[in-house]
Scaffold this active site. Sequence first.
Site, mmCIF file in Angstrom:
data_model
loop_
_atom_site.group_PDB
_atom_site.id
_atom_site.type_symbol
_atom_site.label_atom_id
_atom_site.label_comp_id
_atom_site.label_asym_id
_atom_site.label_seq_id
_atom_site.Cartn_x
_atom_site.Cartn_y
_atom_site.Cartn_z
ATOM 1 C CE LYS A 1 -52.807 53.881 -15.835
ATOM 2 N NZ LYS A 1 -54.068 54.279 -16.465
ATOM 3 N N PRO B 1 -54.444 49.724 -20.099
ATOM 4 C CG PRO B 1 -52.575 50.190 -18.846
ATOM 5 C CD PRO B 1 -53.744 49.513 -18.701
#
Length: 114
Positions: free
Chosen positions: A34, A2
């Site tokens: 994540k 990300p």
Amino acid sequence: MPTLIVKTNASIAPDTVEPMIKRVSARVAELLGKPERYVMVILEPTPTMCFGGDTSPLAFLELKSLGLPEDRTPELSAALCSLLQDTLGIAPDRVYIEFASPPRHLFGFDSRTF
């Protein structure tokens, strides 16, 4: 992987930058589920910005993540706008967010692609 890029014309005190981007990094990891070790946050102070004919504080965000769930973008938008309002005092109606989910073969890391 990300990655959140924040471009803003908001005034940011130099001593608040590091704590702010660390807070943003942790929140992005939490929102996307994540590991934070893969999250990158880029803050780009951009003093010359105008939105709707007005130069008061605003931001443009780009959130990229492999497998970004399209059905969650409204939730992510609300969370990111809330975060910007808390950290930089930018009203949600002064924020644009671009979401992207690149194909794995088009995102590189550690000398390879995902």
